[in-house]
Scaffold this motif. Structure first.
Motif, short mmCIF file in Angstrom:
data_model
loop_
_atom_site.label_atom_id
_atom_site.label_comp_id
_atom_site.label_asym_id
_atom_site.label_seq_id
_atom_site.Cartn_x
_atom_site.Cartn_y
_atom_site.Cartn_z
N GLY A 199 0.80 -1.22 0.00
CA GLY A 199 0.00 0.00 0.00
C GLY A 199 0.83 1.27 0.00
N ARG A 200 1.95 1.21 0.68
CA ARG A 200 2.82 2.40 0.74
C ARG A 200 3.75 2.51 -0.45
NH1 ARG A 200 4.80 3.13 7.08
NH2 ARG A 200 2.72 3.57 7.94
N SER A 201 3.90 1.43 -1.21
CA SER A 201 4.86 1.45 -2.32
C SER A 201 4.23 1.87 -3.65
CB SER A 201 5.51 0.08 -2.47
OG SER A 201 4.54 -0.90 -2.83
N VAL A 202 2.90 1.81 -3.74
CA VAL A 202 2.22 2.20 -4.99
C VAL A 202 2.29 3.72 -5.16
CG1 VAL A 202 0.02 2.26 -6.22
CG2 VAL A 202 0.67 0.22 -4.92
N ARG A 203 2.69 4.16 -6.33
CA ARG A 203 2.76 5.60 -6.58
C ARG A 203 1.38 6.15 -6.93
NH1 ARG A 203 7.95 5.85 -10.53
NH2 ARG A 203 7.10 3.82 -11.18
N LEU A 204 1.09 7.32 -6.40
CA LEU A 204 -0.18 8.00 -6.65
C LEU A 204 0.09 9.30 -7.40
CD1 LEU A 204 -1.87 7.59 -3.13
CD2 LEU A 204 -2.00 6.06 -5.11
N LEU A 205 -0.54 9.43 -8.56
CA LEU A 205 -0.36 10.63 -9.39
C LEU A 205 -1.62 11.48 -9.34
CD1 LEU A 205 1.19 9.02 -12.61
CD2 LEU A 205 2.35 9.69 -10.49
N TYR A 206 -1.43 12.79 -9.51
CA TYR A 206 -2.57 13.69 -9.71
C TYR A 206 -2.58 14.13 -11.16
CZ TYR A 206 -5.58 17.62 -10.15
OH TYR A 206 -6.58 18.44 -10.61
N GLY A 207 -3.78 14.21 -11.76
CA GLY A 207 -3.90 14.70 -13.12
C GLY A 207 -5.12 15.58 -13.27
N GLY A 208 -5.02 16.61 -14.09
CA GLY A 208 -6.14 17.52 -14.32
C GLY A 208 -5.67 18.96 -14.30
N SER A 209 -5.36 19.50 -15.48
CA SER A 209 -4.91 20.89 -15.62
C SER A 209 -3.65 21.19 -14.82
CB SER A 209 -6.05 21.86 -15.23
OG SER A 209 -7.15 21.73 -16.12
N VAL A 210 -2.71 20.23 -14.82
CA VAL A 210 -1.40 20.48 -14.21
C VAL A 210 -0.56 21.28 -15.19
CG1 VAL A 210 0.68 19.44 -13.24
CG2 VAL A 210 -1.54 18.32 -12.94
N LYS A 211 0.01 22.36 -14.70
CA LYS A 211 0.83 23.25 -15.53
C LYS A 211 2.08 23.64 -14.76
CE LYS A 211 -3.13 25.21 -18.03
NZ LYS A 211 -4.12 24.25 -17.49
N PRO A 212 3.08 24.20 -15.46
CA PRO A 212 4.30 24.60 -14.76
C PRO A 212 4.05 25.57 -13.61
CG PRO A 212 4.68 24.59 -17.12
CD PRO A 212 3.21 24.36 -16.93
N ASP A 213 3.03 26.43 -13.74
CA ASP A 213 2.83 27.44 -12.69
C ASP A 213 2.06 26.94 -11.48
OD1 ASP A 213 0.37 27.23 -13.88
OD2 ASP A 213 0.17 29.35 -14.39
#
Length: 249
Positions: A199-213
């Protein structure tokens, strides 16, 4: 420690001319301290795999079929993705769920096939605006995780991406508190189902209008191990800013 990951989903964009963006990105980040994954359209996958050989970039597929082979015109199997040079595959993206009527059980079957072929499965979950406004977000996410993630999942073959449907390509982004609530919830669900180690080793990503700023702020949130980026990954100059933010997180 979970290795941070910057993943770029090109969706239905790009022809051979756009492979120059991969070359540019590899030159900007010759030895990145985070993993970099690009998901080009299927027509570019083999050429993209060749283009990134010897660089810090890997490539993956945007979808796969649950079957190894057969009479499935227009579909691509997990073994075919591996043969084309893919290391990973995106599954259950909201655009597949909405446009093609994919359900959790479809995603789970595809994920099993991907894992059996040696691919990492990036399984996407996310709520609609109506579900968010009805305060059903965690119920929706929990149900999608239970239905879409196979029992054979480990920290090596599974990545989970939270992509609120209403934030994809709209410029709207949940508050940092909302992102943190969902990511902490997902971590707890994984630990409860698979045990603390997996459970702690799985990577969790966020997605949705991610931009450099806005990337640095998003990457400061608890249990956000990186991003699954759409439009901002099409240009090396834009995606580089997100990679740099992740390296500094």
């Amino acid at each position: 420690m979970r290795q941070k990951l910057a993943a770029g989903n090109w969706k239905m964009n790009g022809t051979g001319a756009e492979l120059t963006e991969l070359k540019a990105l590899s030159q900007i980040h010759p030895a990145a301290s985070v993993d970099i994954l690009i998901f080009p359209p299927a027509t570019l996958l083999s050429r993209a795999s060749i283009a990134v050989q010897g660089t810090a970039i890997s490539v993956g597929g945007q979808n796969c079929h649950a079957a190894k082979s057969g009479a499935h015109t227009g579909d691509i199997s997990a073994d075919m993705l591996v043969d084309a040079g893919a290391t990973s595959v995106i599954l259950g993206h909201s655009e597949r769920r909405v446009d093609h009527g994919e359900h959790d059980e479809d995603v789970r079957a595809k994920a099993r096939a991907a894992m059996d072929a040696g691919l990492k499965a990036i399984i996407c979950v996310g709520e609609s605006l109506e579900q968010r406004e009805a305060a059903n977000t965690l119920d929706i996410i929990g149900g999608q995780m239970s239905g879409s993630i196979p029992d054979q999942s480990t920290g090596e073959n599974l990545i989970v991406a939270y992509e609120p449907i209403w934030a994809i390509g709209t410029g709207k982004v949940p508050t940092l508190e909302e992102i943190g609530e969902v990511h902490d919830f997902m971590r707890a669900r994984l630990e409860r189902r698979f045990g603390e180690g997996v459970g702690r080793s799985v990577r969790l990503l966020y997605g949705g209008s991610v931009k450099p700023d806005n990337a640095a702020d998003i990457f400061s949130v608890s249990n956000v191990d990186g991003a699954l980026v759409g439009g901002a990954s099409l240009k090396a100059s834009d995606f580089s800013g997100i990679i740099q933010a992740l390296e500094g997180a």
